[in-house]
Design a protein around this motif. Sequence first.
Motif, short mmCIF file in Angstrom:
data_model
loop_
_atom_site.label_atom_id
_atom_site.label_comp_id
_atom_site.label_asym_id
_atom_site.label_seq_id
_atom_site.Cartn_x
_atom_site.Cartn_y
_atom_site.Cartn_z
N ILE A 1 -52.46 20.87 8.06
CA ILE A 1 -53.15 21.92 6.84
C ILE A 1 -53.43 23.34 7.62
CG2 ILE A 1 -55.52 23.06 5.82
CD1 ILE A 1 -55.45 19.35 4.88
N ARG A 2 -53.65 22.52 8.84
CA ARG A 2 -54.22 23.99 10.28
C ARG A 2 -53.34 24.26 10.56
NH1 ARG A 2 -59.40 22.32 11.99
NH2 ARG A 2 -59.75 20.09 10.85
N GLY A 3 -51.99 24.32 10.65
CA GLY A 3 -51.41 24.64 10.89
C GLY A 3 -50.18 24.42 12.14
N THR B 1 -42.55 20.17 4.79
CA THR B 1 -43.47 21.65 4.82
C THR B 1 -42.63 21.93 6.03
OG1 THR B 1 -45.16 20.28 4.26
CG2 THR B 1 -45.88 22.24 5.40
N GLN C 1 -50.24 22.86 0.88
CA GLN C 1 -49.09 24.32 0.51
C GLN C 1 -50.24 25.27 0.78
OE1 GLN C 1 -45.32 23.79 -1.26
NE2 GLN C 1 -44.07 23.77 0.84
N ALA D 1 -53.20 24.63 2.80
CA ALA D 1 -53.26 25.66 3.76
C ALA D 1 -53.30 27.68 3.56
CB ALA D 1 -51.30 25.47 4.50
N HIS E 1 -55.95 30.46 5.95
CA HIS E 1 -54.95 31.38 6.80
C HIS E 1 -55.15 32.51 5.70
CE1 HIS E 1 -51.85 27.93 7.86
NE2 HIS E 1 -53.08 28.37 8.62
#
Length: 925
Positions: free
Chosen positions: A832-834, A877, A916, A919, A923
């Motif tokens: 989720i944080r990338g 992902t 997704q 996230a 962001h």
Amino acid sequence: MLQLAAKERVLLDLLDYVRYADSVEVPPAMAQEGIAEASWFDLPHFSEYVRPLLRNGLLRERMAHVKGVRQRRKVYDLTETGRLAAIQLRDSLKGETVRVRDAGGEREATISQVVQELAGKASILRILREHAAAGVVDLTIVTETKPPQFVETLADAPKVDHFVGRRTELGTITAEDSGPQIFVVRGVAGIGKSTLAAKACDLLRGARNLYWHDVRPWDSRVSLLVGVGEFLAARGKPGLRAILQRGSVERASEVLREDLGGTRSLLVFDDVHEASPEALPFFRLLTEAVVEVPDARVLVLTRERLSFYNRRDVVLKGLVVEFDLAGLTPEEAAAHLAADPQSVAAIPHSGGFLGLPLFLELVRAHGTVPSAAVRDVRRFLEEEVYAELSDPERRTMKVAALYRVPVPEAALFADPDSGPDVRLSLVNRSLVRPVGEDRYEVHDTIRDLFTELASPAERQRFGSFAAEQLRRLASEASENRKFSACAGYLSNALRFAESAADRTVLWEALGEADRHQGDLSAALIAYREAAKAASGPEARARMHRRAAHALLDRGELTLGSAEVEEGFRALGDVGGPERGWLELARSRALDKAGDEEGAWTHGQKALEIFEGAANHEGLARAHFKLADLGRSGIRQDRVGVVEHHMQAAAEHADPKTDPFLLVEIHRPLVHLLAVKGDFDGAGRHIAAIESIPGALEDDTTRRGFLWSRGEMQVWRGDLSAAKEDFVELLRLSKGVRDDEGASDAKYWLSIVAGEEGKWSEARALMVEAAGDRMKLGHLTHNLLYWASVYSLIEGNLEEFRRLLAASKQAKPRTPVGSHVYVDLLEALDCLIRGDGERSLAILAEPLRAVEALPRESWTTPLLASKVYICFLVVLRTLGQDAEAEDYRRRLAAMAPGPLVLAHWERFVRRITEGIQRLAESLHSR
């Protein structure tokens, strides 16, 4: 418009009464009038509609006692073919649509939905009747409040034909006010204590639930609690009975108080002076419960002062009121004897003992004026009553005097020249008194005399006859799962059983009855006594084995295992089936200790011994144990083993001698077939369970059945039906105080909500289930994992991270399990944080952990499937589809069929989409 033929309505109606298939006493609903009323046709047409069902083998006609009717009547119940036909008809109707009216107006709903909304307040047949009459089901009419149905457990209560006096006592006991709740009636034998209580019960019929128990020397605190528990279960409150059966006696006070509340019950305990020191604490516990239940009343009858309450309860609290019964006044005695003027004239010179109601009743019944020399009841019996009896009457009385429990008429006749005429004569003479519906007993004073008058030869001959009668009654009670009554019959028989063989049989059966009703201490004592009386090594070994199972039932692993080994020592070198049963007990103990390999080895040994002995009961149990050990939920390579042993167990199991084993055999097969998508096969096993007479009347069995059927409905996609089953499972589990069962029901309701796309509801239910299991000290990581996944799909990042923190803090059962679940959630959080690379690095450790687990462990597929799902989510992902395909193949290899694989892939897609969205939201801030 939906219509049913009258014959179909009869099938549906009688489906509600399959538990009475072999009962000697049945409800009026099974007689012609009851069937015609419930199936809505006129009684003159009964033969027209019912005869075809009889000819086609769907119904059977028999004679039975109907409650509330003195003579036996024709009654009707479903055959096995009829049960299956009725079940299929019922299931086919659930999907039918009907018009429904409630406070919100009219709408359409399936019958299954209507049943669920009404929460059991109306049957399918009642719903169809309303629909047929009005074209719409009015929920306010269909659930119209009926007059309260009161439970009367009065099998020990004497019938009252003549009653005079005692107005003050009777008025106080039956008063509906906020006065005393416990009434203690003291008095000598024959003073009329039981008659007073029976009269009070007569006056309170239709106003209170009534319970009567004669306290006997063999009663214990647990057995007294069991009796009250069975009474409350009949009232729809099975909690006390259930916790006792599970051995949770420490919860008895709390559950008794809760279940007794709101029942408006009068509990009568007669002959409390007979209570042993071990039984007396029950009455203190009952007193403490009644204090907090304003509508409950307790009536205690005794010859002596009792210690379960004190003067403070009487004087300061006003909780207890005491009555010391005196003899009747001359005027009251005259009223009692009004039918016999000669006896009335004798009252002034007959002495004070004529104030005893028992004596008055004997005088009235015999029409004999007591001589001036007669100064007590016993002498009157000896000199003026016994002398008038015929030889068959005397012998019948000597048999009747052996019983300390009410018995049916046939148990009184040891000789061919005794019969109903003799019984009727003795009842008319007030020597034998009717009790309950069709039972008889002898008053203590009369019993003592005839016991003494019996010669040694008569005591031996009649004792043997009475013991056999009591053993037969105990067997019938056990078959009907009335273990408290069964224990009473056996305890009575032990008072005069003389041979070691008889005592062995009786003590063993008593141990089994005590075990089933939850009295572990009494069961172990009974098994020890049986072992002492046993003459051979096999019988002694069997007693150790039974003690082992009783201990293992309660989680006493060390003591239970020790009893198994004692059993082997007692058996020595003797072979045969008992060695197989001991091997099976050893397998169970090793399984509980976590030694799966040892459990499997000894289960196989048991199977080999039973095969050599051609012992079908043992074969059924051994195959079932091996199937149970072989089950790993979703392991493809073990499914064949499980199915083989389950099918073999089903072939050897006898539905008459062990119907509950057959239920436990069918349940796993429902699961195995459902996850493969074979719903017809799974449905056949569900129908087979429903067709076993009486099986689903057992609380534990019914809850297991609801679990299995509900799970099948989930896999089939019938979420409405699944929810109906799990809501019922939750209700039943709460009713029997099964906290673990309630947690499991919430887990499945969460799964159903998730399948419906109700992610917030699914998460909340899973969190609640996890909290329940945490209180029980059970594993919660799997539930917290699912709650976290639902949070992701829901898009609730805050709740996801709260649950991640909770998962880290949850007490681990095994290091592997706890770390795997936490790592999986951490990996998803990183995604989720990338930080996809960090996510893959974290997943490497759970992958190594699950690959190191033994393949036969049930935890391996549970954990491995979640690890592969997380890899798929992360890799897809990150756009690494080729690498993701490797984990999809691993997942497919683990799935028992395409249905489960499709389920897993749906979750991969839902979790991926949820992450997704989260996230992107994170962001974009």
